[in-house]
Design a protein around this motif. Sequence first.
Motif, PDB file in Angstrom:
ATOM      1  N   PHE A 103       4.885  -7.863   7.999  1.00 13.30           N
ATOM      2  CA  PHE A 103       4.297  -9.122   7.548  1.00 13.30           C
ATOM      3  C   PHE A 103       3.083  -8.908   6.652  1.00 13.30           C
ATOM      4  O   PHE A 103       2.588  -9.842   6.035  1.00 13.30           O
ATOM      5  CB  PHE A 103       3.868  -9.965   8.747  1.00 13.30           C
ATOM      6  N   ASP A 104       2.586  -7.714   6.611  1.00 15.86           N
ATOM      7  CA  ASP A 104       1.357  -7.438   5.890  1.00 15.86           C
ATOM      8  C   ASP A 104       1.670  -6.610   4.658  1.00 15.86           C
ATOM      9  O   ASP A 104       1.842  -5.395   4.743  1.00 15.86           O
ATOM     10  CB  ASP A 104       0.391  -6.676   6.803  1.00 15.86           C
ATOM     11  N   GLU A 105       1.741  -7.289   3.517  1.00 18.77           N
ATOM     12  CA  GLU A 105       2.096  -6.583   2.300  1.00 18.77           C
ATOM     13  C   GLU A 105       0.886  -6.169   1.480  1.00 18.77           C
ATOM     14  O   GLU A 105       1.009  -5.757   0.342  1.00 18.77           O
ATOM     15  CB  GLU A 105       3.032  -7.438   1.441  1.00 18.77           C
ATOM     16  N   GLN A 106      -0.270  -6.286   2.060  1.00 18.11           N
ATOM     17  CA  GLN A 106      -1.462  -5.840   1.337  1.00 18.11           C
ATOM     18  C   GLN A 106      -1.447  -4.336   1.190  1.00 18.11           C
ATOM     19  O   GLN A 106      -1.097  -3.606   2.106  1.00 18.11           O
ATOM     20  CB  GLN A 106      -2.724  -6.239   2.121  1.00 18.11           C
ATOM     21  N   ASN A 107      -1.821  -3.889   0.020  1.00 14.18           N
ATOM     22  CA  ASN A 107      -1.959  -2.449  -0.165  1.00 14.18           C
ATOM     23  C   ASN A 107      -3.187  -1.959   0.580  1.00 14.18           C
ATOM     24  O   ASN A 107      -4.126  -2.715   0.825  1.00 14.18           O
ATOM     25  CB  ASN A 107      -2.072  -2.114  -1.648  1.00 14.18           C
TER      26      ASN A 107
END
Lengths: 115, 116
Positions: free
Chosen positions: B54-58
């Motif tokens: 769910f966390d697509e932050q780099n």
Amino acid sequence: DSGVTQTPKHLITATGQRVTLRCSPRSGDLSVYWYQQSLDQGLQFLIQYYNGEERAKGNILERFSAQQFPDLHSELNLSSLELGDSALYFCASSVLDSSSYNEQFFGPGTRLTVL
Amino acid sequence: AQKVTQAQTEISVVEKEDVTLDCVYETRDTTYYLFWYKQPPSGELVFLIRRNSFDEQNEISGRYSWNFQKSTSSFNFTITASQVVDSAVYFCALSEAYFGNEKLTFGTGTRLTIIP
């Protein structure tokens, strides 16, 4: 240091023999996993125990068996050894509760050489 | 079934160059975790990062950065200004995220050699 201990570090034996690999999980961890790293198969999951009970099974041969004891240490028994069983065997442990994902902490591995 | 592909078997770069290790995964699950582990010549497996689907932050950690793109099912790892100590085999791994199936599925690994 992950806190997971594995003994022995190295094991050399002959075909047809039986060996036992031992793993002590981190303090407080209830789940133990066994993985095999070989040149042919790469790193693959063998079996998981949780609080003494088998929880999941992967590509583990019938000649291999494992158990987890009341003190939570685990043993992986490999019998009728073949040359192809030569590999690095890792144990990992985790707390394993439903509240959050549980990191798996890996031990240093036992290198098994079958001659 | 889950699958992790690391197409780069071996990479060699000169020290101080940047290098990216590729990881492509397959899963039917909508919720899963992705990992990178480092295996130095001494043989132990060293955890580097975990990423929730769910966390697509780099993420950046010092010289390390990770690029997660769900649209292309990729979770690539970049080392900036590589150093000789970065020489190791790097594994990408995947696990399901529901309680009761925590086994890790590993890729075949990428052997990274940093040339001094």
